[in-house]
Design a protein around this motif. Sequence first.
Motif, PDB file in Angstrom:
ATOM      1  N   PRO A  29      -2.420 -11.472   5.161  1.00 11.27           N
ATOM      2  CA  PRO A  29      -3.528 -11.879   3.845  1.00 11.27           C
ATOM      3  C   PRO A  29      -4.424 -10.729   3.695  1.00 11.27           C
ATOM      4  O   PRO A  29      -5.495 -11.253   2.685  1.00 11.27           O
ATOM      5  CB  PRO A  29      -3.757 -13.439   4.673  1.00 11.27           C
ATOM      6  CG  PRO A  29      -3.491 -12.637   6.599  1.00 11.27           C
ATOM      7  CD  PRO A  29      -2.619 -12.179   6.315  1.00 11.27           C
ATOM      8  N   GLU A  30      -4.955  -9.778   5.240  1.00  9.31           N
ATOM      9  CA  GLU A  30      -5.929  -9.025   4.295  1.00  9.31           C
ATOM     10  C   GLU A  30      -5.832  -7.361   3.219  1.00  9.31           C
ATOM     11  O   GLU A  30      -6.264  -6.845   2.834  1.00  9.31           O
ATOM     12  CB  GLU A  30      -7.005  -8.665   5.380  1.00  9.31           C
ATOM     13  CG  GLU A  30      -6.011  -7.360   6.356  1.00  9.31           C
ATOM     14  CD  GLU A  30      -4.514  -7.568   6.643  1.00  9.31           C
ATOM     15  OE1 GLU A  30      -4.113  -7.577   7.757  1.00  9.31           O
ATOM     16  OE2 GLU A  30      -4.520  -8.913   7.450  1.00  9.31           O
ATOM     17  N   LEU A  31      -4.369  -7.533   3.373  1.00  2.00           N
ATOM     18  CA  LEU A  31      -4.017  -6.663   2.051  1.00  2.00           C
ATOM     19  C   LEU A  31      -3.376  -6.859   0.094  1.00  2.00           C
ATOM     20  O   LEU A  31      -2.701  -8.143   1.140  1.00  2.00           O
ATOM     21  CB  LEU A  31      -2.649  -6.071   3.050  1.00  2.00           C
ATOM     22  CG  LEU A  31      -3.037  -5.039   4.433  1.00  2.00           C
ATOM     23  CD1 LEU A  31      -2.116  -4.324   4.495  1.00  2.00           C
ATOM     24  CD2 LEU A  31      -3.951  -4.079   3.942  1.00  2.00           C
ATOM     25  N   ASP A  32      -3.685  -6.329  -0.215  1.00  2.00           N
ATOM     26  CA  ASP A  32      -3.086  -6.753  -1.371  1.00  2.00           C
ATOM     27  C   ASP A  32      -1.619  -7.412  -1.580  1.00  2.00           C
ATOM     28  O   ASP A  32      -0.771  -6.151  -0.515  1.00  2.00           O
ATOM     29  CB  ASP A  32      -3.522  -5.775  -2.664  1.00  2.00           C
ATOM     30  CG  ASP A  32      -5.227  -6.419  -2.982  1.00  2.00           C
ATOM     31  OD1 ASP A  32      -4.910  -7.191  -3.201  1.00  2.00           O
ATOM     32  OD2 ASP A  32      -5.353  -5.256  -3.416  1.00  2.00           O
ATOM     33  N   SER A  33      -1.081  -8.149  -1.902  1.00  2.00           N
ATOM     34  CA  SER A  33       0.339  -8.791  -1.848  1.00  2.00           C
ATOM     35  C   SER A  33       0.862  -9.081  -3.350  1.00  2.00           C
ATOM     36  O   SER A  33       0.056  -9.344  -3.595  1.00  2.00           O
ATOM     37  CB  SER A  33       0.758  -9.495  -0.708  1.00  2.00           C
ATOM     38  OG  SER A  33       2.159  -9.595  -0.571  1.00  2.00           O
ATOM     39  N   ASP A  34       2.125  -8.202  -3.429  1.00  2.00           N
ATOM     40  CA  ASP A  34       2.303  -9.234  -5.136  1.00  2.00           C
ATOM     41  C   ASP A  34       3.189 -10.686  -4.121  1.00  2.00           C
ATOM     42  O   ASP A  34       4.703 -11.067  -4.943  1.00  2.00           O
ATOM     43  CB  ASP A  34       3.300  -8.542  -5.444  1.00  2.00           C
ATOM     44  CG  ASP A  34       2.144  -7.776  -6.963  1.00  2.00           C
ATOM     45  OD1 ASP A  34       0.982  -8.194  -6.787  1.00  2.00           O
ATOM     46  OD2 ASP A  34       3.189  -6.591  -6.330  1.00  2.00           O
ATOM     47  N   GLY A  35       3.518 -10.532  -2.551  1.00  2.00           N
ATOM     48  CA  GLY A  35       4.589 -11.602  -2.484  1.00  2.00           C
ATOM     49  C   GLY A  35       4.239 -12.748  -3.292  1.00  2.00           C
ATOM     50  O   GLY A  35       5.747 -13.605  -3.757  1.00  2.00           O
ATOM     51  N   LEU A  36       3.189 -13.572  -3.416  1.00  2.00           N
ATOM     52  CA  LEU A  36       3.044 -15.054  -3.671  1.00  2.00           C
ATOM     53  C   LEU A  36       3.281 -14.906  -5.340  1.00  2.00           C
ATOM     54  O   LEU A  36       4.204 -15.841  -5.540  1.00  2.00           O
ATOM     55  CB  LEU A  36       1.369 -15.774  -3.347  1.00  2.00           C
ATOM     56  CG  LEU A  36       1.302 -16.656  -4.419  1.00  2.00           C
ATOM     57  CD1 LEU A  36       2.333 -17.898  -3.525  1.00  2.00           C
ATOM     58  CD2 LEU A  36      -0.017 -17.154  -4.176  1.00  2.00           C
ATOM     59  N   VAL A  37       2.481 -13.672  -5.794  1.00  2.00           N
ATOM     60  CA  VAL A  37       3.112 -13.259  -7.607  1.00  2.00           C
ATOM     61  C   VAL A  37       5.011 -13.748  -7.701  1.00  2.00           C
ATOM     62  O   VAL A  37       5.938 -14.315  -8.872  1.00  2.00           O
ATOM     63  CB  VAL A  37       2.664 -12.924  -8.402  1.00  2.00           C
ATOM     64  CG1 VAL A  37       3.554 -12.760  -9.517  1.00  2.00           C
ATOM     65  CG2 VAL A  37       0.911 -12.794  -8.167  1.00  2.00           C
ATOM     66  N   ASP A  38       5.244 -13.013  -6.805  1.00  2.00           N
ATOM     67  CA  ASP A  38       7.046 -12.891  -7.642  1.00  2.00           C
ATOM     68  C   ASP A  38       7.350 -14.119  -6.691  1.00  2.00           C
ATOM     69  O   ASP A  38       8.628 -14.148  -7.055  1.00  2.00           O
ATOM     70  CB  ASP A  38       7.763 -11.792  -6.024  1.00  2.00           C
ATOM     71  CG  ASP A  38       6.925 -10.242  -6.601  1.00  2.00           C
ATOM     72  OD1 ASP A  38       6.705 -10.176  -7.215  1.00  2.00           O
ATOM     73  OD2 ASP A  38       7.279  -9.291  -5.399  1.00  2.00           O
TER      74      ASP A  38
END
Length: 103
Positions: A29-38
Amino acid sequence: VLDILDPADRQALPFPEGIAVQWRVNPHPELDSDGLVDAVKAKTWLPGSPAVWVAGESGAVRAIRRYMVGDRAVPRDRLYASGYWQIGMTEDRHQIEKRKDSQ
Protein backbone atom coordinates in the motif's frame (compact mmCIF):
# COMPACT_ATOMS: atom_id res chain seq x y z
CA VAL A 1 -14.35 -3.37 -4.69
CA LEU A 2 -12.70 -3.00 -1.29
CA ASP A 3 -8.91 -2.61 -1.21
CA ILE A 4 -7.24 -4.03 1.93
CA LEU A 5 -3.71 -4.77 3.11
CA ASP A 6 -4.16 -8.13 4.78
CA PRO A 7 -6.65 -10.93 4.07
CA ALA A 8 -7.39 -10.92 7.82
CA ASP A 9 -8.98 -7.46 7.31
CA ARG A 10 -11.94 -9.03 5.51
CA GLN A 11 -15.11 -8.49 7.50
CA ALA A 12 -18.66 -9.73 7.32
CA LEU A 13 -20.44 -6.51 6.38
CA PRO A 14 -24.22 -6.05 6.37
CA PHE A 15 -24.85 -5.29 2.70
CA PRO A 16 -28.36 -5.40 1.27
CA GLU A 17 -29.42 -8.45 -0.72
CA GLY A 18 -27.99 -8.42 -4.24
CA ILE A 19 -24.81 -6.53 -3.31
CA ALA A 20 -21.57 -8.40 -3.98
CA VAL A 21 -18.23 -7.34 -2.52
CA GLN A 22 -14.92 -8.02 -4.19
CA TRP A 23 -12.02 -7.88 -1.74
CA ARG A 24 -8.71 -6.82 -3.28
CA VAL A 25 -5.60 -7.40 -1.18
CA ASN A 26 -2.92 -4.77 -1.76
CA PRO A 27 0.37 -6.17 -0.43
CA HIS A 28 2.25 -2.89 -1.06
CA PRO A 29 0.00 0.00 0.00
CA GLU A 30 2.97 2.35 0.26
CA LEU A 31 3.49 2.20 -3.53
CA ASP A 32 1.38 3.71 -6.29
CA SER A 33 -0.68 1.01 -7.93
CA ASP A 34 -3.37 0.78 -10.58
CA GLY A 35 -4.72 -2.44 -9.05
CA LEU A 36 -7.84 -0.89 -7.52
CA VAL A 37 -8.51 1.22 -10.62
CA ASP A 38 -8.10 -1.83 -12.86
CA ALA A 39 -10.47 -3.85 -10.65
CA VAL A 40 -13.12 -1.12 -10.89
CA LYS A 41 -12.72 -0.89 -14.67
CA ALA A 42 -13.11 -4.67 -14.99
CA LYS A 43 -16.53 -4.69 -13.27
CA THR A 44 -19.57 -5.54 -15.39
CA TRP A 45 -22.06 -2.69 -15.50
CA LEU A 46 -25.74 -3.27 -14.94
CA PRO A 47 -28.31 -1.42 -17.02
CA GLY A 48 -29.73 1.81 -15.64
CA SER A 49 -28.41 5.05 -14.21
CA PRO A 50 -25.78 4.41 -11.54
CA ALA A 51 -24.98 6.39 -8.43
CA VAL A 52 -21.28 5.98 -7.63
CA TRP A 53 -19.55 6.48 -4.27
CA VAL A 54 -15.74 6.29 -4.14
CA ALA A 55 -13.41 6.92 -1.21
CA GLY A 56 -9.80 5.92 -0.63
CA GLU A 57 -6.26 6.82 -1.60
CA SER A 58 -6.26 10.12 -3.51
CA GLY A 59 -4.44 8.93 -6.64
CA ALA A 60 -6.75 5.97 -7.09
CA VAL A 61 -9.83 8.09 -6.40
CA ARG A 62 -8.80 10.65 -9.04
CA ALA A 63 -8.25 7.92 -11.62
CA ILE A 64 -11.59 6.27 -10.82
CA ARG A 65 -13.37 9.65 -10.99
CA ARG A 66 -11.85 10.31 -14.44
CA TYR A 67 -12.98 6.87 -15.59
CA MET A 68 -16.51 7.31 -14.23
CA VAL A 69 -17.00 10.74 -15.81
CA GLY A 70 -15.03 10.23 -19.03
CA ASP A 71 -15.51 6.60 -20.02
CA ARG A 72 -18.74 5.74 -18.23
CA ALA A 73 -20.46 9.16 -18.53
CA VAL A 74 -21.68 9.06 -14.92
CA PRO A 75 -23.32 12.46 -14.28
CA ARG A 76 -21.35 14.46 -11.73
CA ASP A 77 -24.45 14.85 -9.57
CA ARG A 78 -24.57 11.03 -9.28
CA LEU A 79 -20.89 10.69 -8.34
CA TYR A 80 -19.23 11.22 -4.96
CA ALA A 81 -15.45 10.74 -4.93
CA SER A 82 -13.17 11.73 -2.06
CA GLY A 83 -9.51 11.00 -1.38
CA TYR A 84 -9.02 10.34 2.32
CA TRP A 85 -5.25 9.88 2.24
CA GLN A 86 -2.34 10.08 -0.17
CA ILE A 87 0.62 7.76 -0.46
CA GLY A 88 3.75 9.37 0.98
CA MET A 89 1.97 12.17 2.87
CA THR A 90 1.07 12.68 6.48
CA GLU A 91 -2.60 13.30 7.25
CA ASP A 92 -1.93 17.01 7.94
CA ARG A 93 -0.05 17.49 4.67
CA HIS A 94 -2.73 15.63 2.73
CA GLN A 95 -5.48 17.86 4.15
CA ILE A 96 -3.52 20.99 3.13
CA GLU A 97 -3.08 19.66 -0.42
CA LYS A 98 -6.74 18.61 -0.59
CA ARG A 99 -7.86 22.13 0.34
CA LYS A 100 -5.62 23.56 -2.41
CA ASP A 101 -7.22 21.22 -4.97
CA SER A 102 -10.73 22.35 -4.03
CA GLN A 103 -10.01 26.07 -4.53
